[in-house]
Motif scaffolding. Structure first.
Motif, PDB file in Angstrom:
ATOM      1  N   GLY A 232       3.093  -4.770  14.525  1.00  0.00           N
ATOM      2  CA  GLY A 232       2.927  -4.826  15.980  1.00  0.00           C
ATOM      3  C   GLY A 232       3.701  -3.705  16.661  1.00  0.00           C
ATOM      4  N   MET A 235       1.765  -0.660  16.265  1.00  0.00           N
ATOM      5  CA  MET A 235       0.627  -0.609  17.202  1.00  0.00           C
ATOM      6  C   MET A 235       1.078  -0.165  18.582  1.00  0.00           C
ATOM      7  SD  MET A 235      -2.107  -1.199  15.827  1.00  0.00           S
ATOM      8  CE  MET A 235      -2.491  -1.462  14.162  1.00  0.00           C
ATOM      9  N   SER A 239      -0.183   3.101  20.508  1.00  0.00           N
ATOM     10  CA  SER A 239      -0.715   3.042  21.895  1.00  0.00           C
ATOM     11  C   SER A 239      -0.061   4.109  22.744  1.00  0.00           C
ATOM     12  CB  SER A 239      -0.390   1.706  22.561  1.00  0.00           C
ATOM     13  OG  SER A 239      -1.075   0.691  21.990  1.00  0.00           O
ATOM     14  N   SER A 258      -3.086  -6.278  11.883  1.00  0.00           N
ATOM     15  CA  SER A 258      -3.067  -5.847  13.293  1.00  0.00           C
ATOM     16  C   SER A 258      -4.117  -4.777  13.545  1.00  0.00           C
ATOM     17  CB  SER A 258      -1.691  -5.264  13.649  1.00  0.00           C
ATOM     18  OG  SER A 258      -0.716  -6.266  13.640  1.00  0.00           O
ATOM     19  N   LEU A 260      -5.783  -2.295  16.703  1.00  0.00           N
ATOM     20  CA  LEU A 260      -5.663  -1.773  18.063  1.00  0.00           C
ATOM     21  C   LEU A 260      -6.999  -1.156  18.452  1.00  0.00           C
ATOM     22  CD1 LEU A 260      -3.421  -0.578  20.219  1.00  0.00           C
ATOM     23  CD2 LEU A 260      -3.826   1.488  18.939  1.00  0.00           C
ATOM     24  N   CYS A 295      -4.933  -5.401  21.514  1.00  0.00           N
ATOM     25  CA  CYS A 295      -4.333  -5.596  20.196  1.00  0.00           C
ATOM     26  C   CYS A 295      -4.785  -6.944  19.660  1.00  0.00           C
ATOM     27  CB  CYS A 295      -2.808  -5.576  20.281  1.00  0.00           C
ATOM     28  SG  CYS A 295      -2.198  -3.922  20.498  1.00  0.00           S
ATOM     29  N   SER A 297      -4.077  -9.463  16.529  1.00  0.00           N
ATOM     30  CA  SER A 297      -3.158  -9.664  15.411  1.00  0.00           C
ATOM     31  C   SER A 297      -3.501 -10.959  14.681  1.00  0.00           C
ATOM     32  CB  SER A 297      -1.724  -9.735  15.931  1.00  0.00           C
ATOM     33  OG  SER A 297      -0.871 -10.063  14.874  1.00  0.00           O
ATOM     34  N   GLY A 339       0.962  -5.212  21.369  1.00  0.00           N
ATOM     35  CA  GLY A 339       0.822  -5.452  19.946  1.00  0.00           C
ATOM     36  C   GLY A 339       2.032  -6.085  19.316  1.00  0.00           C
TER      37      GLY A 339
END
Ligand code: AMP
Ligand code: MG
Length: 389
Positions: A232, A235, A239, A258, A260, A295, A297, A339
């Motif tokens: 996360g 991610m 981003s 995960s 994105l 996101c 997950s 995320g």
């Protein structure tokens, strides 16, 4: 003894299946093709291209953080896509090496762990300060189900090894005494985070909002394991990287459980993200249709596990027992903009189950989907708007 083992590669290919630019299969799903036409790009990374026209998509696959990274990139030209994908990989490798690996001496988590028991503690960077702060809040809100101080126990179960090796002949669950000793070192209530000045120490690469740093004090033997939030965090960083790359029009980046999504496709059609069917990981249980940046997950008992004599030992541990969480849930998917939290929440919700998990997701204002052991699917209202079987 019957053993099944997922390698990092296969587990994460299966963790969440993607439909972006690819043709759907009969099951309404398509894995991103690997080794397709035009596979070699000469840039070192394994790369797959799926019939892209102007604007892409260009697809890349590589490994980082013990898992497969798949990138589907829409940009004006291939050079841009290749350049971005290489930058994203550097970012992931750097994050592992410098921040979150508990194995590498170069990482901050390694050094923080080495400080356990010391009087002076360990001064965390601004971004790990923010990370640990949100982890302890999640620990509190999940009534202890989510706990990043489980490192001594996760090591005992050798979770990373299950993913890294192709055979687990000889795997034995840890004995009760060892498990109890390791459990004694765990518990977020035993760590202290102390504010250290308020100077702006935010590093350029950090996407954390916190600007001051915390000093971490852990008791002797305590070990952090950020496995539940590492992807996360990655991610979130990707981003931030995408936000600095206006030349990338759209992207889907998948890193283990995960995923994105960012921007859009040239033809304006939405992203289609498949959620793996825990009962048949080659199939999807449904598809999320998403516009723009999200996101997704997922945590499940099928992602990393060993099966011995019909008993499945999976990688999500119940902090109360130190053993794989006994749950009537097979998988949890969280959909949200952030995320980092999504990754932590999917792990927490797996342990909590649908009732408490749904309440926790609502508290964070995010959407949740639970695949139950009896095959039922429970979803939040917002998830119902984007999920189709
Ligand atoms: P995830 O795949 O994101 O659900 O995270 C699972 C990983 O988080 C495991 O491989 C462990 O490294 C770690 N972990 C296991 N159980 C817990 C827990 N109860 N709380 C926090 N982290 C955990
Ligand atoms: Mg997680």
């Amino acid at each position: 003894m019957k053993l099944f083992l997922r390698t990092a590669m296969s587990a994460l290919m299966a963790a969440v299946l993607l439909c972006c630019g690819c043709a759907d299969t009969g099951a309404g799903m398509a894995r991103q093709p690997e080794g397709g036409p035009g596979a070699e790009d000469g840039d070192g990374a394994r790369k797959t291209n799926a019939g892209q026209g102007a604007g892409g998509p260009w697809q890349y696959a590589d490994t980082a953080m013990g898992t497969v990274v798949q990138q589907t990139i829409y940009a004006a030209d291939q050079e841009t896509a290749r350049d971005f994908s290489a930058q994203a990989m550097e970012l992931l490798w750097g994050l592992e090496r410098e921040k979150i690996s508990w194995r590498l001496e170069t990482s901050e988590v390694y050094r923080a762990n080495a400080s356990a028991g010391s009087e002076e503690g360990f001064l965390l960077s601004a971004d790990l300060s923010a990370l640990l702060e949100s982890c302890t809040l999640l620990w509190e809100r999940s009534e202890g189900a989510f706990d990043v101080t489980l490192g001594a126990v996760t090591r005992l179960w050798d979770i990373d090894k299950w993913a890294a090796e192709s055979s687990q002949e000889g795997f034995e669950p840890p004995g009760e005494e060892l498990l109890n000793q390791a459990l004694d070192t765990c518990g977020s209530q035993k760590l202290r985070l102390v504010e250290e000045g308020s100077a702006d120490v935010r590093s350029a690469e950090s996407s954390a909002s916190r600007e001051s740093r915390l000093r971490l004090f852990m008791p002797e033997g305590m070990r952090l394991d950020l496995g539940a939030v590492g992807k996360g965090l990655a991610m979130e960083r990707i981003s931030a990287l995408l936000a600095e790359r206006p030349d990338v029009d759209g992207a889907v980046i998948s890193l283990g459980g995960s995923i994105l999504t960012y921007g859009g496709k040239p033809d304006g059609t939405p992203w289609r993200v498949g959620i793996v069917n825990p009962f048949d990981t080659a199939e999807s249980i449904g598809i999320l249709t998403l516009e723009g940046s999200w996101c997704v997950s997922t945590s499940g008992d099928y992602e990393r596990y060993v099966e011995v004599d019909g008993v499945r030992y999976h990688h999500i541990l119940d902090p109360k027992t130190g053993a794989p969480a006994v749950s009537d849930v097979r998988g949890v998917t969280i959909l949200m903009k952030d995320g980092l939290l999504g990754d932590g929440l999917s792990t927490a919700c797996f342990i909590l189950g649908p009732e408490k998990g749904m309440a926790l997701a609502a508290r964070y204002g995010v959407e949740a989907l639970f695949v139950m052991a009896d095959g039922r699917i429970e979803m939040s209202d917002g998830m119902k708007d984007v999920f189709r079987k």
